[in-house]
Enzyme design. Sequence first.
Site, mmCIF file in Angstrom:
data_model
loop_
_atom_site.group_PDB
_atom_site.id
_atom_site.type_symbol
_atom_site.label_atom_id
_atom_site.label_comp_id
_atom_site.label_asym_id
_atom_site.label_seq_id
_atom_site.Cartn_x
_atom_site.Cartn_y
_atom_site.Cartn_z
ATOM 1 N N ASP A 122 130.229 32.956 43.737
ATOM 2 C CA ASP A 122 130.906 32.459 44.935
ATOM 3 C C ASP A 122 130.427 31.041 45.225
ATOM 4 O OD1 ASP A 122 132.031 31.998 47.377
ATOM 5 O OD2 ASP A 122 131.346 33.878 48.300
ATOM 6 N N HIS A 123 131.287 30.088 44.957
ATOM 7 C CA HIS A 123 130.884 28.675 45.064
ATOM 8 C C HIS A 123 130.686 28.233 46.513
ATOM 9 C CE1 HIS A 123 130.088 24.717 43.692
ATOM 10 N NE2 HIS A 123 130.786 24.771 42.565
#
Lengths: 394, 326
Positions: A370-371
């Site tokens: 999850d950036h």
Amino acid sequence: MVTDVVMPRYSLTMQKGTVAKWLKKEGEAVKKGEPIVQVEADKVTTEVESPVSGVLLKICAEEQTEVPVGEPLAFIGKPGEPLPETWKASEAATVQQKESVGLASPFSARRKPGKVEKVRASPVARRLAKQHGIDLSLIQGTGPKGRITREDVLRFISLHKDVRAVRETIPVRGMQRVIAERMSESVRTAAHCSLTIEVDASRMIALRQKLNGEAEAEGGIKVSYTDILVKAVATALKEHPVLNSTFEGDRLKIFEDVNIGVAVETVADGTSGLLVPVIRQVQKKSLLEIAKESKGLIERARAGKASHDELTGGTFTITNLGMYGVETFVPIINPPESAILGVGAIIERPVVIEGKVKTRPMMRLTLSFDHRVVNGAPAARFMQRLKEILENEL
Amino acid sequence: MKELTYVEALNEALREEMMRDERVFLIGEDIGPYWEGAFKVTKGLAKQFGVERVRDTPISEACIVGAAVGAAMTGMRPVAEIMFGDLLTLAMDQIANQAAKIHYMFGGQLKVPLVIRSPFGAGKSIAAHHSQSLEAWFMHTPGLKVAVPSTAYDAKGLLKTAIRDDDPVMFFEHKLCYTTKSMIPEEEYLIPFGEADVKREGSDVTVFATFWMVHQALKAADKLSKKGIEIEIVDPRTLVPLDKETILDSVRKTGRLLIVEEDCKTCGIGAEIAAIVSEEAFDYLESPIKRIAEPDTPIPFSPVLENYVIPNDEAIVKGVIDLLES
């Protein structure tokens, strides 16, 4: 005295459960401790037991309806005993809950039983709509007082005619419905980013052969590649804890323990399902302990006997499709976790080592992360460390 | 083919059956050579077959039906006439307790091949004792068959079937239908019981009607057709046995049902027809079933009031339009 049986809370995050099947009918005698209803919550079907002996006076929720935690499922008492006055209020609440369940597609498979009808439609229009799986609320009625007529339904069908013949319509509920909600929630909310790295699996193969050779001789537990990966991932996560986390809107919660979920296919009634049993505190466990635990977990998950606790509480997930020959794939993060590792097949590939082409058993690992909370470089360093462990430290 | 009135068609049916079967005889008030029936249905029959077979009786309906039931049990095929349907009350025990039950009470060893002819219907300003339509009572009595012809053609074919039937048949006629005419084939024909006739085909509304109401519905159909509305008129012809399938098929096609009955509304035949349709064809309905019937009052003597209570073609036109808009 009338005793209520309420929707139990099986986990801290559980908000509501679905009534799967009533095992008793209204008016039937029940004994204390006897199962009266099957309830689906998250991915688990559990039997709810009667807290007292008596007669099942009232079933408050039909099958396939959702009931919030703590709301009554049924009342048990002596025959003819009046139900508590508070029940009416909660009944209204449940009905409202049911109404708010929207149907996503105009050709949705089924109406919710017990749903309060607001749509004016003639009986023939209702029958046609049901036959064609049409949600009447999408049709504008042209009959008297806005009643939907047969012609309205036929017009709707001709406008929305689907040229694809339907072989069968399968209601999506229970486990697959939870999966549908979770996966779309994940894709909708997490900023998915993925990295692929290729690992020389020679040492993994050697380790597995050695351990399984011993296991065969001594009747011990066999070790899978996934088990080895679970151990290696736990070691790497302890060093890169940012991936062992959950994002809560304005903060990132990093967990102390590494609890690794392993995606497992389950098959029930010929239908493929997916469960993720969780091995807890992997950082404290040896490879053999992991192998033993995961074997039991997977067996229970496949048999539909895994407990709620065994299916929740993960901090990171591993999913392996290598056994199908899949070389690489990009998995969807299992929320509320921050990352997931997709494992490909081990394939003999030509690689250049010290200027010479050699064949090596290579395996591609893909990390989806999850950036929003993990940036590319730390994720890459985790993968680099994982490769190092698998290639040199086993 | 020849054109006959309803009365002439009934007369022809009686004559043919009396010629065919010696056991057939007629019994009733003033049906013999001196008066030949209040509505002339038995005209010429006493002259042709003699007073042994066309028997005048004292004014006692219980006696007429009682004698006929006994004759039927012993092998005759009596056709009794009750001058007005309203007077069936005087023979009610013989009809409902005897004729209807004997076959059952004697374990099927006895049969009662009896026909009771009697006219119903208002519209002649002959007041409350001569104007009722009481077919619902008999439809509600197990053991009786009930014929309700609306045309001369149906009347002849159904009366011949009734006379040949081994069960007691209540054969009801309608005073206003008596003068209506049909084309009647030269050759013999019978109309089986339990076969409804679609008197007019249409796609928008099914109209269930019997007797004089069929004729009113046909008039209404012409008026409605000019407005672009096509009604389908189903005439059951017999209420027992009832041809449910024809009624249900028509409702499945049109999705709407209007029942027109010349009887008071409460517990009339329309209530039964409506119940059957909602039980068996609910999923085909486009709007609620509608009934047009008389108010729950005796039939008034005053022609003005009598016209007011009897459903007519205008009431049917309005009923159909209401149904399409309700």
